[in-house]
Motif scaffolding. Structure first.
Motif, PDB file in Angstrom:
ATOM      1  N   GLY A  22     -13.852  23.581 -37.599  1.00 62.44           N
ATOM      2  CA  GLY A  22     -14.780  22.523 -37.986  1.00 62.44           C
ATOM      3  C   GLY A  22     -16.041  22.486 -37.135  1.00 62.44           C
ATOM      4  O   GLY A  22     -16.745  21.477 -37.108  1.00 62.44           O
ATOM      5  N   ARG A  50     -24.159  24.567 -36.449  1.00 61.43           N
ATOM      6  CA  ARG A  50     -23.211  23.517 -36.071  1.00 61.43           C
ATOM      7  C   ARG A  50     -23.066  22.471 -37.168  1.00 61.43           C
ATOM      8  O   ARG A  50     -24.025  22.136 -37.847  1.00 61.43           O
ATOM      9  CB  ARG A  50     -23.665  22.800 -34.782  1.00 61.43           C
ATOM     10  CG  ARG A  50     -23.701  23.632 -33.527  1.00 61.43           C
ATOM     11  CD  ARG A  50     -22.368  24.210 -33.096  1.00 61.43           C
ATOM     12  NE  ARG A  50     -21.360  23.248 -32.795  1.00 61.43           N
ATOM     13  CZ  ARG A  50     -20.909  23.004 -31.572  1.00 61.43           C
ATOM     14  NH1 ARG A  50     -21.399  23.636 -30.536  1.00 61.43           N
ATOM     15  NH2 ARG A  50     -19.968  22.120 -31.379  1.00 61.43           N
ATOM     16  N   THR A  51     -21.859  21.975 -37.321  1.00 59.24           N
ATOM     17  CA  THR A  51     -21.639  20.865 -38.255  1.00 59.24           C
ATOM     18  C   THR A  51     -22.151  19.593 -37.592  1.00 59.24           C
ATOM     19  O   THR A  51     -22.172  19.459 -36.386  1.00 59.24           O
ATOM     20  CB  THR A  51     -20.138  20.709 -38.580  1.00 59.24           C
ATOM     21  OG1 THR A  51     -19.425  20.588 -37.362  1.00 59.24           O
ATOM     22  CG2 THR A  51     -19.633  21.879 -39.378  1.00 59.24           C
ATOM     23  N   HIS A  52     -22.606  18.663 -38.422  1.00 59.57           N
ATOM     24  CA  HIS A  52     -23.169  17.429 -37.878  1.00 59.57           C
ATOM     25  C   HIS A  52     -22.244  16.267 -38.154  1.00 59.57           C
ATOM     26  O   HIS A  52     -21.615  16.185 -39.145  1.00 59.57           O
ATOM     27  CB  HIS A  52     -24.551  17.158 -38.477  1.00 59.57           C
ATOM     28  CG  HIS A  52     -25.520  18.247 -38.181  1.00 59.57           C
ATOM     29  ND1 HIS A  52     -26.032  18.473 -36.927  1.00 59.57           N
ATOM     30  CD2 HIS A  52     -26.034  19.224 -38.977  1.00 59.57           C
ATOM     31  CE1 HIS A  52     -26.839  19.523 -36.958  1.00 59.57           C
ATOM     32  NE2 HIS A  52     -26.858  19.988 -38.198  1.00 59.57           N
ATOM     33  N   VAL A 104     -20.913  25.213 -40.074  1.00 54.50           N
ATOM     34  CA  VAL A 104     -20.938  25.054 -41.531  1.00 54.50           C
ATOM     35  C   VAL A 104     -20.199  26.220 -42.176  1.00 54.50           C
ATOM     36  O   VAL A 104     -20.115  27.308 -41.619  1.00 54.50           O
ATOM     37  CB  VAL A 104     -22.387  24.967 -42.057  1.00 54.50           C
ATOM     38  CG1 VAL A 104     -23.081  23.728 -41.512  1.00 54.50           C
ATOM     39  CG2 VAL A 104     -23.169  26.218 -41.722  1.00 54.50           C
ATOM     40  N   SER A 105     -19.682  25.964 -43.361  1.00 52.52           N
ATOM     41  CA  SER A 105     -18.866  26.986 -44.021  1.00 52.52           C
ATOM     42  C   SER A 105     -19.626  27.789 -45.062  1.00 52.52           C
ATOM     43  O   SER A 105     -19.052  28.678 -45.683  1.00 52.52           O
ATOM     44  CB  SER A 105     -17.648  26.322 -44.678  1.00 52.52           C
ATOM     45  OG  SER A 105     -18.082  25.395 -45.657  1.00 52.52           O
TER      46      SER A 105
END
Length: 193
Positions: free
Chosen positions: A149, A191-193, A152-153
């Protein structure tokens, strides 16, 4: 085929011969980055602390040396990925450190670009070798960071490698452009936010 016709396996190199070869490859890679692939063999030998004859014993032609340096750099980058993932502390940290090594490799690769773009048959398979060895490593690192997680995917490993590569193109010719800084921005943007 009789027992007599069976080819003998190639003899394994002694540990000191393998170390000498690794030292030569590291010295040649550094010399190529610093002075280009046309650097005199005597300069590479001096940097490696060996005689010129030792280089020619390992690599009879300049093309042999260039191919070996390229493969050596690819292998070092490929082997680093799983080790970095095991070390942690997070998959994103491992990915970031691997991308940093990949950037170092790309600087060497761009140092070899002139020779690699020649029509020498010895260089034809190197791009495929590069993709075949490094794409799975990038995939493993990126997948681990996505699974955790942390990133981003919706980015493909090939896209990431290509983007990093494109950010590194021409960096050595412009002192106002800092490829590593731009690559850092790209990695932070994953990076995921």
């Amino acid at each position: 085929m009789t027992e007599k016709d069976t080819p003998e396996p190639a003899p394994r190199k002694r540990a000191d011969a393998r170390r000498n070869e690794q030292t030569l490859l590291d010295a040649a890679a550094a010399a190529f980055v610093e002075s280009g692939v046309g650097v005199p063999v005597r300069d590479i030998a001096a940097r490696a602390g060996v005689g010129v004859g030792t280089i020619y014993r390992h690599f009879p032609t300049r093309a042999d040396l260039i191919v070996a340096v390229y493969r050596h750099q690819v292998e070092a980058c490929a082997e680093a990925g799983p080790a970095l993932l095991a070390e942690g502390p997070t998959p994103h940290a491992a990915l970031t450190r691997w991308i940093d090594l990949f950037v170092d490799f790309l600087v060497t690769k761009h140092g070899l670009a002139e020779a690699l773009q020649s029509d020498n048959a010895a260089f034809e398979s190197l791009h495929t070798y590069f993709i075949d060895r490094l794409l799975p490593v990038c995939t493993e690192l990126l997948d681990a960071a996505v699974d955790a997680g942390e990133v981003v995917s919706d980015i493909e490993p090939y896209e990431l490698m290509r983007g990093v590569g494109n950010l590194c193109v021409g960096a050595e010719g412009d002192p106002r452009y800092h490829a590593r800084r731009m690559v850092g921005l790209l990695i932070r943007g994953l990076r995921t936010h």
